[in-house]
Enzyme design. Structure first.
Site, short mmCIF file in Angstrom:
data_model
loop_
_atom_site.label_atom_id
_atom_site.label_comp_id
_atom_site.label_asym_id
_atom_site.label_seq_id
_atom_site.Cartn_x
_atom_site.Cartn_y
_atom_site.Cartn_z
N LEU A 1 0.82 -1.22 0.00
CA LEU A 1 0.00 0.00 0.00
C LEU A 1 0.85 1.26 0.00
O LEU A 1 0.44 2.30 -0.51
CB LEU A 1 -0.93 0.02 1.23
CG LEU A 1 -1.95 -1.12 1.34
CD1 LEU A 1 -2.72 -1.01 2.65
CD2 LEU A 1 -2.91 -1.10 0.16
N GLY B 1 7.99 3.75 2.95
CA GLY B 1 8.75 4.88 3.41
C GLY B 1 10.17 4.49 3.74
O GLY B 1 10.61 3.38 3.44
N THR C 1 11.53 3.98 6.65
CA THR C 1 11.72 3.06 7.78
C THR C 1 10.71 1.93 7.81
O THR C 1 10.82 1.04 8.66
CB THR C 1 11.62 3.84 9.11
OG1 THR C 1 10.32 4.46 9.18
CG2 THR C 1 12.70 4.90 9.20
N ALA C 2 9.71 1.93 6.92
CA ALA C 2 8.68 0.89 7.00
C ALA C 2 7.93 0.78 5.68
O ALA C 2 7.97 1.68 4.84
CB ALA C 2 7.71 1.19 8.13
N ASP D 1 4.13 15.67 10.06
CA ASP D 1 4.24 15.20 8.66
C ASP D 1 2.85 15.18 8.01
O ASP D 1 2.46 14.20 7.38
CB ASP D 1 4.88 13.81 8.61
CG ASP D 1 5.38 13.46 7.21
OD1 ASP D 1 5.45 14.38 6.36
OD2 ASP D 1 5.68 12.28 6.95
#
Length: 713
Positions: free
Chosen positions: A15, A18, A20-21, A135
């Site tokens: 989906l 980023g 870090t994930a 953010d």
């Protein structure tokens, strides 16, 4: 297949991703319920432990419909990786909505208001819990379709969030550069050392950029070459933005910056909502953190918009729709003042139609008691003839149609194809606005003409009644004169100046005679009504919208193929030839769309405006004539009523004299001169006069009944 003790997913169901994930669509192993799982990579574990735990802690504190829910924290893989199990939003993000060609020029008004309501409510919950997101951007605002079919937007991705009260600051850097406050941008993107600290209002800057993006379809601050290709100018635009400006664009390399103070005309929001939004954006897109609004004022001003009711008003003189945002408790007089500013029609000259009937307007009532309006069923306001600019304000969509490059570049071609399809969507919307405007012009004109025809009939009937009234008064005056002369046969002391009476009555007759041509005006209105009805039939038979939609469907299919080729840039020879033919076909369809719009739709619209302007001048002349005739009739009835009072006074005086004569005569002794035949003849004449006066009184009462029935005053 990757999994946790309770959930599993496929790597193809990505989906979002980023630094870090990564986020995947997953399913519950027992119930099959769809969820979103956020799987942290090895880079995330290089962060301090308290930073790693921050997102878990933040989501654990939050519980709101406009914030993505955290269901569980589990682990997967070896070595063990943290997994956040969250609510799955099946309709993507606000960014994915804005990237659809249909929304290239911004969201519709109804959808934009939902975005504002959801973001404000979600941010309010964050502030109540002392959390700054850091953010905010369209990609971190997820979309879900509710049971009622309406969108629900939810804030997500709290990896950068932290606990921070209104009076606290931070120095760490997070965020996405296009939505980043200029102070943070300078340090994070330009890598310039500085000693500045940042407060909670940095979220307001990001919200301002997001709202502008959602309203217009584009970012507010754009240097030549794009935000990521010209970072120094990007910072210069945001940091040096003058007060009141809401956007800045650099059109040429090393060129000056064009400051923008209003949302673009291509924006899909109404003027009423744009005005409200343009009062908020400059105060949250403020580089100086000391001058920027606080969240309390932001919440107050945005809720002030969201709490208002919307009243749709189509100005017939202007041929333009207005959307008025007003509080439920405001008086109708407030609405009329707003309409006066927008249309130039003073409140005392405003008259409203609603669903074919004149709508009674009481300025003292609260606006909430007015009938509900929609874009399809607005109030139609009429008034004095408009002298300003008429019609819908729009930008010619031709300027938004890009041209394909001769070479084959599947990535560039896909981007251009998207822009072409977006321009067709905009052309279709402008077309629908122009047709809707014509429909309201004809609808309002039809209602106005029918109302004026009824007014002509009423005035004709009033005039006819006034003539009957005049003749009755004239006849009554002559009978009064004869009766008066008979009663005062031997005395001329109290006889009225008949010459003066006849002169005044003749003036009234002349006035009534001048109140003519109402039937001619009614015939003229009938002719206009036939014209309007014929034009309404033409509008109903218009196929331009259907033809544009047909072109759009074909273009969407081609664009869909372009998107597929974008992911496989190496084309075979045959695929290249097909791609070239698709580009030609798409360009030809775009030309067809522009031809239909410019040579048919716009020309018909301009002709409709010209015809409407001519009709409105004719109608204005008829209205002035009817107003003048009605004034004449009012003057006549006042004069005739004055004569009626005089006639009543005369009858009363005659009645007293006759009564005195009839009562006094029998008291004289026999043999007196009053008992002779002459006296008996006088008595008989007086009794006859009394009977005739009863007839005169009846005629006067009949005249009053006529006037009261017609309500002529």
């Amino acid at each position: 297949m990757p999994s946790t003790p309770n959930y599993l997913w496929e790597l193809e169901d990505l989906l979002g991703q980023g630094a870090t994930a990564s986020v995947y669509k997953a399913r519950n192993k027992k119930s099959g319920e769809e969820v979103a799982v956020k799987v942290f990579n090895n880079t995330s574990y290089l962060r301090p432990f308290e930073v790693q735990m921050r997102e878990f802690e933040m989501l654990g504190k939050l519980n709101h419909i406009n914030i993505v829910k955290l269901f569980a924290v589990e682990e997967t893989g070896s070595p063990k990786q943290k997994v956040l199990v969250m609510e799955y939003c099946s309709s993507g993000s606000l960014l994915s909505v804005l990237e659809e060609p249909e929304n290239a020029f911004g969201l519709s008004e109804s959808e934009f208001l939902i975005v504002v309501q959801c973001v404000v409510a979600g941010m309010n919950h964050l502030r109540e819990n002392g959390i700054v997101h850091r953010d905010i951007k369209p990609g971190n605002i997820m979309r879900l379709i509710g049971e009622d079919g309406r969108s629900i937007y939810k804030l997500t991705d709290f990896g950068a969030a932290r606990q921070l009260q209104d009076d606290e600051t931070f120095i760490s850097l997070y965020g996405t550069e296009e939505y980043l406050h200029p102070d943070m941008y300078e340090r994070a993107v330009l890598r310039k050392p500085q000693q500045k600290v940042y407060g909670v209002t940095v979220d307001l800057w990001s919200i301002g950029v997001t709202f502008y993006h959602a309203a217009s379809g584009s970012l507010p601050f754009i240097p030549y070459g794009g935000p990521r290709n010209n970072k120094k100018i990007m910072h210069k635009i945001t940091a040096e933005k003058p007060p009141g400006a809401i956007a800045g664009v650099q059109q040429k390399e090393n060129g000056s910056i064009q400051w923008i103070y209003e949302l673009p005309v291509t924006c899909r929001l109404s003027e009423g909502l744009r005005t409200q939004l343009e009062a908020i954006l400059p105060n949250i897109l403020e580089a100086d953190q000391e001058k920027c609004w606080g969240f309390d004022q932001f919440f107050a001003e945005t809720n002030n918009i969201l709490e208002r009711m919307v009243i749709h008003v189509f100005s017939l003189p202007q041929a333009r729709m207005h959307t008025v945002y007003i509080h439920h408790y405001n008086s109708v007089a407030k609405l009329m003042d707003v309409v006066a500013k927008k249309t130039g029609v003073a409140p005392e000259r405003q008259a409203y139609f609603y669903e074919g009937h004149l709508y009674p307007i009481n300025p003292t009532l609260q606006a909430q008691h007015l009938s509900k309006t929609t874009e399809q069923h607005p109030f139609i306001v009429i008034g004095c003839e408009n002298e300003g600019r008429m019609g819908v304000a729009y930008k010619d969509p031709a300027f938004d149609f890009p041209r394909f490059l001769p070479s084959i570049d599947v990535t560039a071609d896909c981007s251009i194809a998207k822009n072409v399809v977006s321009a067709v969507y905009q052309t279709l919307r402008v077309t629908q606005s122009l047709l809707t405007c014509q429909e309201f012009i004809l609808r309002g004109t039809y209602w106005l003409i029918e109302n004026l025809k009824a007014e002509c009939c009423r005035i004709t009937e009033k005039k006819s009644a006034m003539m009957s009234y005049f003749h009755c008064i004239y006849s009554t005056e002559n009978r009064n004169t004869r009766l008066y002369n008979a009663a005062y046969k031997e005395s001329a002391i109290d006889i009225q100046d008949q010459g003066e009476c006849q002169k005044k009555l003749q003036l009234i007759r002349n006035t009534l005679s001048s109140c003519s041509h109402s039937q001619d005006k009614e015939s003229m209105l009938g002719f206009l009504l036939l014209e309007v009805t014929k034009d309404q039939d033409y509008i109903r038979m218009d196929t331009s919208t259907d033809r544009l939609k047909h072109c759009l469907q074909k273009m969407q299919l081609i664009f869909k193929e372009f998107k597929k080729r974008k992911h496989n840039p190496r084309l075979s020879y045959n695929e290249e030839q097909i791609h070239k033919l698709d580009k030609i076909n798409l360009a030809n369809l775009a030309k067809k769309v522009l031809t239909i719009f410019q040579e048919e739709i716009v020309q018909k619209y301009q002709a409709a405006l010209s015809g409407h302007s001519s009709r409105m001048r004719t109608i204005s002349e008829i209205q002035n004539h009817l107003r003048l005739v009605n004034g004449y009739l009012t003057t006549c009835v006042q004069d005739l009523r004055s004569y009626e009072e005089s006639a009543n006074h005369t009858v009363d005086r005659l009645a007293q004299r006759v009564q005195q004569t009839c009562v006094v005569q029998p008291n004289h002794s026999p043999g007196s001169s009053y008992n002779g035949p002459a006296q008996q003849e006088l008595t008989a004449r007086m009794l006859k006069l009394r009977d005739q006066m009863k007839s005169v009184s009846y005629e006067l009462e009949k005249n009053n009944g006529i006037i009261e029935r017609l309500n002529v005053s």
